[in-house]
Design an enzyme around this catalytic site. Structure first.
Site, short mmCIF file in Angstrom:
data_model
loop_
_atom_site.label_atom_id
_atom_site.label_comp_id
_atom_site.label_asym_id
_atom_site.label_seq_id
_atom_site.Cartn_x
_atom_site.Cartn_y
_atom_site.Cartn_z
N LYS A 119 -1.34 -1.96 52.01
CA LYS A 119 -2.40 -1.61 52.95
C LYS A 119 -3.65 -2.41 52.60
O LYS A 119 -4.16 -2.30 51.49
CB LYS A 119 -2.68 -0.11 52.89
CG LYS A 119 -3.82 0.33 53.78
CD LYS A 119 -3.96 1.84 53.82
CE LYS A 119 -5.17 2.23 54.64
NZ LYS A 119 -5.34 3.68 54.72
N LYS A 169 0.40 -2.72 56.56
CA LYS A 169 -0.66 -2.34 57.49
C LYS A 169 -1.89 -3.18 57.26
O LYS A 169 -2.31 -3.31 56.12
CB LYS A 169 -0.97 -0.87 57.23
CG LYS A 169 -2.10 -0.32 58.04
CD LYS A 169 -2.34 1.10 57.66
CE LYS A 169 -3.61 1.54 58.36
NZ LYS A 169 -4.14 2.75 57.85
N CYS A 207 -9.65 11.01 52.96
CA CYS A 207 -10.86 10.47 53.61
C CYS A 207 -11.33 11.26 54.84
O CYS A 207 -12.51 11.32 55.11
CB CYS A 207 -10.71 8.99 53.95
SG CYS A 207 -9.48 8.64 55.21
N ARG A 233 -13.88 0.20 51.17
CA ARG A 233 -12.66 0.62 50.48
C ARG A 233 -12.03 -0.52 49.67
O ARG A 233 -10.85 -0.48 49.32
CB ARG A 233 -11.65 1.14 51.50
CG ARG A 233 -12.13 2.28 52.37
CD ARG A 233 -10.95 3.10 52.88
NE ARG A 233 -11.22 3.90 54.06
CZ ARG A 233 -11.99 4.98 54.11
NH1 ARG A 233 -12.64 5.38 53.02
NH2 ARG A 233 -12.15 5.65 55.23
C1 PBG Z 1 -6.70 6.83 56.03
C2 PBG Z 1 -6.16 5.94 57.07
C3 PBG Z 1 -6.80 4.89 57.78
C4 PBG Z 1 -5.88 4.43 58.73
C5 PBG Z 1 -4.72 5.17 58.54
N1 PBG Z 1 -4.91 6.07 57.51
C6 PBG Z 1 -8.20 4.40 57.72
C7 PBG Z 1 -8.68 3.69 56.52
O1 PBG Z 1 -7.95 3.42 55.57
O2 PBG Z 1 -9.88 3.44 56.51
C8 PBG Z 1 -6.15 3.35 59.74
C9 PBG Z 1 -5.31 3.40 60.96
C10 PBG Z 1 -5.79 2.59 62.12
O3 PBG Z 1 -6.76 1.82 62.05
O4 PBG Z 1 -5.16 2.71 63.16
N2 PBG Z 1 -6.88 6.29 54.79
#
Ligand code: PBG
Length: 326
Positions: free
Chosen positions: A197, A250, A123, A219
């Protein structure tokens, strides 16, 4: 069986700090902390407006920062790259001279045994801002993305990364990365999978920090629905079967129940990502004097550990390690 009042008096063991310390069940140690860093092609340091105290840094400044964090006792850093240019296939994610690949090498020269973790995702590197390749209809195309993620992972290992952390949420990517690492001579390089996630609004500030906001849509077709916990267990087991060594949940604080279940049911090492929005909320309230930032921070970290996390990824890692060392 438990004794009752007055045989049992809960307050007996709370009478002094020494006594309380003796029976304390949970602690936060600097070596449990992982500090995310944003590496940019530009020179110097550039503050991230939505995350006070967080900066995008050049390769050189990233290495300096990593050395500083190591001296504070922080266990690991987690690298995100902001490339020079973006394209439809995220080429700089797997370029041998990409910004993360350069930073890994620079950090390795400046530090002793700090663990260097790299985020694997497209991304930050795609012009459309999604975590994988797109079909002509604009859907994120799972299977062709796997090869590019595997190439990124191998390029990070070649640069010297100690631990690979895929965050894209494509199905089957842990197996693809494991196989590619093994074939390239990195059978000993572990994987920390962003297994559970969620499609979370708490990532807002990160997208400014990493310049990775999706240019259309969201997403939700690849990250998880915040309403689901059982499904999180399936995600965790799927990644374990594919070869993940550490399972990540997460965000952290809004998902303590999930952290708890993943730890209880899998017994695997669990990492929790205290994400950008969680950080910025504490900072904002602290700056206004509405909360005691340090005490709320410590309590937050304890709650994440108490839920079952072994490791915490947090933008507070440096500040927290300094606090704990005082
Ligand atoms: C990439 C990624 C993201 C985060 C970590 N790796 C952003 C997303 O998925 O949009 C978020 C980390 C944070 O908010 O501290 N995919």
């Amino acid at each position: 069986m438990m004794a009752r009042f007055p045989v049992y008096r809960a307050r007996r063991l709370r009478r002094s700090e020494r006594l309380r310390a003796m029976v304390r069940e949970t602690s936060v140690d600097p070596t449990d902390l992982i500090a995310p860093l944003f590496v940019t092609f530009q020179e110097g340091r550039h503050p991230v407006e939505a995350m006070p105290g967080v900066e995008q840094m050049s390769v050189k400044e990233t290495a300096n920062e990593a050395a500083r964090l190591e001296a504070l006792g922080v266990g690991a850093v987690l690298l995100f790259g902001i490339p020079e240019s973006k394209d439809a296939v995220g080429s700089e994610a797997y370029a041998s001279d990409g910004v993360v690949q350069q930073a890994v090498a620079a950090i390795k020269e400046r530090t002793n045994d700090l663990v260097v973790v790299t985020d694997v995702c497209l991304c930050e590197y795609t012009d459309h801002g999604h975590c994988g390749l797109l079909t002509p209809e604009g859907e994120v195309d799972n299977d062709p993305t796997l090869e590019l993620l595997a190439r990124s992972a191998v390029s990070h290992a070649e640069a010297g990364a100690d631990l690979i952390a895929p965050s894209d949420m494509m199905d089957g990517r842990v197996a693809a990365i494991r196989e590619a690492l093994d074939e390239s001579g990195y059978a000993q390089t572990p994987i920390m999978s962003y297994a559970v996630k969620y499609a979370s609004a708490f990532y807002g500030p990160f997208r400014e920090a990493a310049g990775s906001a999706p240019q259309f849509g969201d997403r939700k077709a690849y990250q998880m629905d915040p309403a689901n916990a059982d499904e999180g267990l399936r995600e965790a087991w799927m990644d374990i079967e594919e070869g993940a060594d550490i399972i990540m949940v997460k965000p952290a604080l809004p998902y303590l129940d999930v952290i708890h279940r993943v730890k209880r049911e899998t017994d695997y090492p669990v990492a929790a990502y205290h994400v950008s929005g969680e950080y910025s909320m504490l900072k904002a309230a602290g700056e206004r004097g509405w909360i005691d930032e340090e005490r709320v921070l410590l309590e937050t970290m304890l709650s994440i550990k108490r839920a079952g996390a072994d490791l915490i990824i947090t933008y507070y890692a440096g500040q927290l390690a300094a606090m704990l060392g005082e």
